[in-house]
Design an enzyme around this catalytic site. Structure first.
Site, PDB file in Angstrom:
ATOM      1  N   HIS A 114       0.844  -1.202   0.000  1.00  0.00           N
ATOM      2  CA  HIS A 114       0.000   0.000   0.000  1.00  0.00           C
ATOM      3  C   HIS A 114       0.883   1.257   0.000  1.00  0.00           C
ATOM      4  O   HIS A 114       0.734   2.142  -0.851  1.00  0.00           O
ATOM      5  CB  HIS A 114      -0.907  -0.018   1.234  1.00  0.00           C
ATOM      6  N   GLU A 115       1.804   1.331   0.958  1.00  0.00           N
ATOM      7  CA  GLU A 115       2.655   2.522   1.051  1.00  0.00           C
ATOM      8  C   GLU A 115       3.587   2.622  -0.154  1.00  0.00           C
ATOM      9  O   GLU A 115       3.906   3.718  -0.615  1.00  0.00           O
ATOM     10  CB  GLU A 115       3.454   2.513   2.357  1.00  0.00           C
ATOM     11  N   HIS A 143       1.774   4.407  -2.885  1.00  0.00           N
ATOM     12  CA  HIS A 143       1.903   5.865  -2.714  1.00  0.00           C
ATOM     13  C   HIS A 143       3.293   6.315  -3.175  1.00  0.00           C
ATOM     14  O   HIS A 143       3.447   7.354  -3.818  1.00  0.00           O
ATOM     15  CB  HIS A 143       1.744   6.241  -1.237  1.00  0.00           C
ATOM     16  N   HIS A 153       3.602   6.646  -6.828  1.00  0.00           N
ATOM     17  CA  HIS A 153       2.901   7.863  -7.264  1.00  0.00           C
ATOM     18  C   HIS A 153       3.842   9.065  -7.149  1.00  0.00           C
ATOM     19  O   HIS A 153       3.840   9.962  -8.006  1.00  0.00           O
ATOM     20  CB  HIS A 153       1.668   8.064  -6.372  1.00  0.00           C
TER      21      HIS A 153
END
Length: 675
Positions: free
Chosen positions: A467-468, A471, A474
């Site tokens: 999940h991190e 990010h 991104h």
């Protein structure tokens, strides 16, 4: 001090952590604020007529040394804080808020911005430039530029007060987390606990020069205890301790602070002409207004609640049958959920953990990023770190060109707040023909290694890492001209798409085969385990959905209504949770006062974003599944239209460009087993 006020004489212009002294910060902030003020004055007093270049663009590139210093200081205040650092934060935050207000309330500067904005139809702007102009105008109009002088003065007071209160809120939660320990001296009280959790607790006791075992409220210590400890009374004790952080009528109590924050946000919104804080926030979100959010959450609630109630009844019956429990309590939930999961799927975290050695999982994330986006991660040892736990990586593309610097910080420690997050020490932007590459960080609190075992992750920690990392991608793959539109600078209900979509690869056999290898034998995770992971993915999903919805509804209760009538936070919270509660209430507990996402972080009126983005991520991953989870064409479309574009265009335009259509909720409901 000079080290913090100019371009750093370091490899890749990375932050010079080892050279920074705590005493440098105050003077560095004063110096960089003065320099940024000079840049703003030059734009404001420019005798030439306002243009996009000399006003809008100049504004976006102003204050870079100050922004860099702020990112270093406040990132360290979250990951490696101290009493001294917290004191500096309390001193500099109001100064930074005042400077920010000086810009947004500067009448002459706003006139220049408005002049350019009023001519936007005659200007030949790229989509990115048009977005920047719109955002710059709104950042003034939405933050007080149109107010009378007395109202501007009141806005300054509110913003200064809010900046201090949010810091204090977070400091209190951290202090309460650090102040609690469950000290066990009777070995019988460890029954049911995995060997790794016991070893970690013994190591902690040894570092504190105590006999026995110590468990804390840090997640890698707390979660195994409430999940596996057979001693129900001790599970109750630590669960209540976690739930009463900052709710103990002591020096770290957050009740008054929480109410002050909610009330000040409401007053601020009213001052700016908005009905509530949520109306103000959501104007710049995909969801647009509180009604849309509440309708969205209520629709999901209607679909999830029957499933959640059925699951809760099954869990209650199981606990009764297994241990004669008449009433399932909050301290029973994780324990009996794990037992039921083991019974239904013959699967538990302890069975899986040997296959999820941290280094292997991280390399798995790197390999997947390579297959999808052509990135290579190389560990480097010649740039500064702020703590010995941190790993540093050079990220390059297929042509060996630098894409980003990546910092990975994975273990809990005293000066680090709980949870997991992504941040940056330097943004990406293009200036004077140079594409400045970003410095991105992932910070988590995973199970640390012990004297006999490496760091072995629970499956939940595996999905958190992905999940991190989503990010992080991104941020790393950002490719925009302007810093304020780069990377994760997108609508808040869009920002969770890249992170949540990455979690999907953790359930795919083809992806797991790349990294899920037994830490001792090197054996790839057995296919039957993979099937069970997939089978159990929607286990108790109704209850999990209800929990997420309850947080979103609590957030909206605080921020889409007038909070000035709230007299008792606990009573207010209980009423907000009424439609989503399954377990009996615990009188000593109150979640709001440690709900850092909305009262310290940036999620106020935005907690619904996790569920909103789940609709996007399930729909996006369905596209990958359709074409192949490592399909280069789909991955390139995702990189070019989502990951690299930041906030340069409206997220729905970007999403449709990637997907060819608007997202449909069916993929999420199907994945969650709700249809």
């Amino acid at each position: 001090m000079k080290i913090l006020t100019s371009t750093y004489n370091t490899k890749y212009n990375t932050a010079p952590f080892s050279q920074i002294k705590m005493s440098d910060y105050q003077a560095a902030f004063e110096s960089t604020i003065a320099a940024a003020r000079g840049e703003i004055d030059a734009i404001t007093n420019n005798s030439e007529k306002p243009t996009f270049e000399n006003t809008i663009e100049a504004l976006d590139f102003s204050g870079q040394p100050l922004d860099r210093l702020s990112s270093i200081f406040f990132n360290l205040n979250s990951a490696e804080t101290s009493d001294e650092m917290q004191k500096i934060a309390q001193e500099v935050s109001p100064i930074l808020t005042a400077f920010s207000n000086d810009i947004s309330l500067n009448e002459i500067l706003f006139k220049r911005v408005k002049t350019v904005y009023d001519q936007k139809d005659e200007l030949t702007l790229t989509p990115e430039q048009a977005t920047l102009l719109d955002k710059k105008y709104k950042s003034f109009a939405r933050n007080g530029a149109l107010l009378s002088e007395d109202k501007k003065s009141r806005l300054r007071e509110i913003d200064t007060e809010l900046a201090k209160l949010k810091l204090t809120f977070g400091e209190n939660v951290l202090a309460e987390t650090n102040n609690y320990e469950l000290h066990i001296t009777n070995e019988d009280d460890l029954k049911g606990l995995p060997e790794g959790a016991i070893e970690m607790a013994r190591s902690l006791a040894e570092t504190k020069e105590k006999e026995g075992w110590i468990f804390t409220l840090d997640f890698p210590s707390y979660l195994p205890f409430v999940t596996y400890a057979e001693n129900r009374e001790l599970r109750k004790e630590i669960t209540i301790a976690a739930g009463k952080k900052a709710f103990q009528n002591n020096e770290f109590d957050n009740q008054a602070i929480t109410l002050q924050i909610a009330k000040l946000r409401y007053k601020r919104a009213n001052l700016l002409g908005y009905e509530t804080h949520a109306h103000f926030v959501l104007e710049e979100r995909m969801a647009q207004n509180p009604n849309q959010v509440i309708t969205f959450l209520s629709d999901l609630l209607a679909k999830a609640k029957p499933a959640a109630e059925k699951e809760f009844a099954e869990l209650s019956a199981f606990a009764k049958e297994l241990d004669g429990i008449d009433q399932l309590e909050k301290w029973d939930g994780p324990y009996f959920s794990e037992k039921l999961k083991q019974k239904l799927f013959n699967l538990d975290d302890e069975l899986l953990k040997p296959y999820f050695k941290l280094e292997n999982v991280l390399n798995g994330a790197f390999t997947i990023a390579n297959k999808l986006f052509g990135l290579t991660f190389r560990e480097i040892f010649d740039i500064d770190k702020y703590h010995s736990d941190v790993q540093t990586f050079e990220v390059v593309d297929e042509r060996n060109k630098l894409v980003a610097i990546f910092y990975a910080d994975f273990f809990p420690r005293k000066g680090k707040r709980n949870g997991a997050w992504m941040t940056s020490f330097k943004p990406q932007y293009i200036q004077n023909g140079v594409n400045e590459r970003p410095h991105i960080s992932n910070i988590c609190n995973f199970t640390p290694p012990t004297p006999t075992k490496p760091s072995l992750l629970t499956f939940n920690e595996v999905t958190t890492l992905f999940h991190e990392f989503g990010h992080g991608l991104h941020g790393m793959l950002a490719n925009t001209t302007y810093p304020s539109l780069s990377g994760t600078s997108v609508f808040w209900d869009f920002v969770e798409l890249p992170s949540q979509v990455m979690e999907n690869w953790c359930y795919e056999p083809e992806a797991l085969a790349l990294f899920a290898k037994h830490y001792e034998t090197g054996e790839i995770i057995p296919q039957e385990f993979v099937e069970k992971i997939k089978e159990s993915a929607s286990f108790l999903e109704g209850m999990a959905t209800l929990r997420q919805l309850s947080f979103g509804l609590l957030d909206m209760a605080f921020h889409s209504n007038n909070p000035t009538e709230i007299m008792d936070i606990k009573a207010f919270e209980k009423a907000a949770f009424e439609g989503t509660s399954l377990y009996p209430d615990v009188a000593e507990n109150c979640m709001s006062v440690s709900f850092s996402h909305i009262f310290q972080g940036g999620y106020s009126s935005g907690y619904y974003s996790y569920k909103w983005a789940e609709v996007l991520d399930a729909d996006a991953f369905a596209y990958f599944q359709e074409k192949g989870i490592f399909n280069k064409e789909v991955a390139t479309k995702f990189k070019d239209n989502i990951l690299s574009k930041g906030g340069t265009e409206h997220p729905m335009i970007l999403y449709k460009r990637f997907r060819g259509q608007e997202p449909k909720p069916e993929a999420l409901l199907k994945r969650a087993g709700l249809i």
